[in-house]
Scaffold this active site. Structure first.
Site, PDB file in Angstrom:
ATOM      1  CG  ASN A 142       9.662  12.474   1.075  1.00  0.00           C
ATOM      2  OD1 ASN A 142       9.767  13.060   2.144  1.00  0.00           O
ATOM      3  ND2 ASN A 142       8.502  12.099   0.597  1.00  0.00           N
TER       4      ASN A 142
ATOM      5  CG  HIS B  61      10.805  10.432   7.239  1.00  0.00           C
ATOM      6  ND1 HIS B  61       9.751  10.028   8.022  1.00  0.00           N
ATOM      7  CD2 HIS B  61      10.677   9.777   6.070  1.00  0.00           C
ATOM      8  CE1 HIS B  61       9.026   9.139   7.352  1.00  0.00           C
ATOM      9  NE2 HIS B  61       9.563   8.978   6.169  1.00  0.00           N
TER      10      HIS B  61
ATOM     11  CG  HIS C 250       2.943  14.959   2.215  1.00  0.00           C
ATOM     12  ND1 HIS C 250       2.584  13.678   2.538  1.00  0.00           N
ATOM     13  CD2 HIS C 250       1.778  15.652   2.121  1.00  0.00           C
ATOM     14  CE1 HIS C 250       1.264  13.593   2.641  1.00  0.00           C
ATOM     15  NE2 HIS C 250       0.761  14.788   2.399  1.00  0.00           N
TER      16      HIS C 250
ATOM     17  NE  ARG D 216       0.102  13.732   7.085  1.00  0.00           N
ATOM     18  CZ  ARG D 216      -0.055  12.443   6.753  1.00  0.00           C
ATOM     19  NH1 ARG D 216       0.932  11.770   6.213  1.00  0.00           N
ATOM     20  NH2 ARG D 216      -1.192  11.841   6.982  1.00  0.00           N
TER      21      ARG D 216
ATOM     22  NE  ARG E  15       0.641  13.507  10.940  1.00  0.00           N
ATOM     23  CZ  ARG E  15       0.081  12.341  10.578  1.00  0.00           C
ATOM     24  NH1 ARG E  15       0.844  11.318  10.291  1.00  0.00           N
ATOM     25  NH2 ARG E  15      -1.209  12.196  10.541  1.00  0.00           N
TER      26      ARG E  15
ATOM     27  CD  GLU F 127       4.778  13.098  -1.472  1.00  0.00           C
ATOM     28  OE1 GLU F 127       5.488  12.277  -2.059  1.00  0.00           O
ATOM     29  OE2 GLU F 127       4.481  13.007  -0.255  1.00  0.00           O
TER      30      GLU F 127
ATOM     31  CB  THR G  29       1.938   8.595   2.343  1.00  0.00           C
ATOM     32  OG1 THR G  29       2.105   9.982   2.557  1.00  0.00           O
ATOM     33  CG2 THR G  29       0.812   8.364   1.364  1.00  0.00           C
TER      34      THR G  29
ATOM     35  CD  GLU H 156       5.996   8.858  -5.947  1.00  0.00           C
ATOM     36  OE1 GLU H 156       6.044  10.069  -6.243  1.00  0.00           O
ATOM     37  OE2 GLU H 156       6.419   8.407  -4.866  1.00  0.00           O
TER      38      GLU H 156
ATOM     39  CG  HIS I  45       5.875   4.107   0.758  1.00  0.00           C
ATOM     40  ND1 HIS I  45       5.282   5.223   1.322  1.00  0.00           N
ATOM     41  CD2 HIS I  45       5.925   3.190   1.734  1.00  0.00           C
ATOM     42  CE1 HIS I  45       4.962   4.983   2.564  1.00  0.00           C
ATOM     43  NE2 HIS I  45       5.353   3.750   2.850  1.00  0.00           N
TER      44      HIS I  45
HETATM   45  N1  PXP Z   1       6.399   8.759  -2.406  1.00  0.00           N
HETATM   46  C1  PXP Z   1       5.353   9.230  -1.698  1.00  0.00           C
HETATM   47  C2  PXP Z   1       4.119   9.638  -2.422  1.00  0.00           C
HETATM   48  C3  PXP Z   1       5.449   9.377  -0.305  1.00  0.00           C
HETATM   49  O1  PXP Z   1       4.398   9.880   0.390  1.00  0.00           O
HETATM   50  C4  PXP Z   1       6.642   9.009   0.342  1.00  0.00           C
HETATM   51  C5  PXP Z   1       6.775   9.178   1.820  1.00  0.00           C
HETATM   52  O2  PXP Z   1       5.852   8.448   2.492  1.00  0.00           O
HETATM   53  C6  PXP Z   1       7.696   8.504  -0.430  1.00  0.00           C
HETATM   54  C7  PXP Z   1       7.547   8.393  -1.812  1.00  0.00           C
HETATM   55  C8  PXP Z   1       8.999   8.131   0.181  1.00  0.00           C
HETATM   56  O3  PXP Z   1       8.863   7.009   0.987  1.00  0.00           O
HETATM   57  P1  PXP Z   1      10.049   6.620   1.959  1.00  0.00           P
HETATM   58  O4  PXP Z   1      10.143   7.722   2.983  1.00  0.00           O
HETATM   59  O5  PXP Z   1       9.609   5.329   2.545  1.00  0.00           O
HETATM   60  O6  PXP Z   1      11.284   6.513   1.131  1.00  0.00           O
END
Ligand code: PXP
Length: 248
Positions: A7, A10, A52, A54, A58, A79, A110, A160, A201
Site C-alpha cells: 500500500n 503513505h 486508496h 479518498r 488527501r 480502495e 483508515t 479483507e 492494517h
Molecule cells: N488495508 C486497508 C483496507 C487499508 O486502508 C490500509 C491502510 O490504512 C492497509 C490495509 C494498510 O495498513 P498499514 O498502512 O497500517 O500497513
C-alpha cells in the site's frame, strides 16, 4: 504462499505535505512519487499494489493511479468508499480489484472496518456494478462473523480482515493470543463461506511473526511499516547525498 500487496498511500501523504496543489510535480521533479515507489515495490517482489483514492483526495491523486497503471507490472487493488461518485470513479479507472473501505474525515488513515450490516443496499449495488465490469470486490471488515456473513450474502467474492486490533494487541502478551484467535476464526469462517480472505492494517516487521500463522490468508496488504523502514534504512544515503551536493 502468502502474497504481499504493498500500500503506497503513505508515500502520497508525504508528497502532499509539501506539494499539495502543484500538479507539475507529478513524477517529474519531487520525491516521493507514489507511482515510482509502486514500480520499485514490484521490482522487489510485491505481488500487487494498493492505492486508496479518498473522497477528499488527501493523499493519492487520480493522476498517481493513472501514471502507475501505464507501467504496471502486477495488479492494482483500488480502495474507495461506498459513495456513488467513488464507485463511478473506480469503475472508470478499471483496477484489477476494488476494496471498499469506510471513510471518516477525522481519521489519519483508515481506522475501522466497513459496517456492511448497516449498508447492505449500497454495498450490494456496488458489488453488482463491479462484478458486471469484471472487477472482483473486497470488503474491508472487522473479523466479526456477522460482517463476514453479510459480505458473503451481498455476493462479495473477497473480504479483507482488519488486523488493527491484533497489531495493537501484539505488544501486550496477554491480549495477543485472543486477537490472533479472533482473526483465525474470521479467516476460517470466511474460507468456509467461500470468500477469498485478505488481511491488513498495522502489520509490521515484529507482528508479522504472528500474522503469518494465518496461513489461509491469501494476501496481506501492508503500507505503513514498509514506508517507515524505507525511511530509516535510506536516511543515511539521503543525508550524505545532500551534504555532497551542497559542496560540489
Ligand atoms: N488495508 C486497508 C483496507 C487499508 O486502508 C490500509 C491502510 O490504512 C492497509 C490495509 C494498510 O495498513 P498499514 O498502512 O497500517 O500497513
Amino acid at each position: 504462499m502468502i502474497l504481499l500487496g504493498v500500500n503506497v498511500d503513505h508515500i502520497a501523504t508525504l508528497r502532499q505535505a509539501r506539494y499539495r496543489d502543484e500538479s507539475i510535480t507529478f513524477g517529474k521533479f519531487v520525491e516521493p512519487d507514489p507511482a515510482r515507489v509502486a514500480w520499485l515495490s514490484e521490482e522487489a517482489g510485491a505481488d500487487g499494489i494498493t492505492m486508496h483514492v479518498r473522497e477528499d483526495r488527501r493523499h493519492v491523486q487520480v493522476e498517481d493511479v493513472q501514471r502507475y497503471q501505464e507501467k504496471m507490472k502486477t495488479r492494482l487493488n483500488l480502495e474507495v468508499s461506498l459513495a456513488s461518485e467513488m464507485v463511478e470513479l473506480a469503475l472508470s479507472l478499471r483496477p484489477e480489484s476494488v476494496c471498499l473501505v469506510p471513510e471518516n474525515r477525522k481519521e489519519v488513515t483508515t481506522e475501522g472496518g466497513l459496517d456492511i450490516l448497516s449498508n447492505m443496499g449500497r454495498a450490494r449495488e456496488a458489488v453488482e456494478a463491479f462484478t458486471d465490469a469484471g472487477i472482483p470486490t473486497s470488503m474491508f471488515i472487522d473479523p466479526n462473523p456477522k460482517q463476514l456473513e453479510a459480505s458473503a450474502q451481498i455476493g462479495s467474492p473477497w473480504v479483507e480482515l482488519h488486523t488493527g486490533s491484533f497489531a495493537r494487541a501484539w505488544y501486550h502478551e496477554s491480549e495477543r493470543e485472543k486477537e490472533l484467535m479472533i482473526l483465525r476464526k474470521g479467516m476460517d469462517l470466511g474460507v468456509s463461506l467461500g470468500l477469498r480472505v485478505n488481511a491488513g492494517h498495522g502489520i509490521n516487521y515484529d507482528n508479522v511473526e504472528g500474522a503469518k500463522q494465518l496461513q489461509k490468508v491469501y494476501e496481506f496488504n501492508i503500507g505503513h511499516s514498509i514506508v517507515s523502514r524505507s525511511i530509516t534504512h535510506g536516511f543515511k544515503e539521503a543525508v550524505a547525498t545532500m551534504r555532497h551536493r551542497l559542496n560540489h
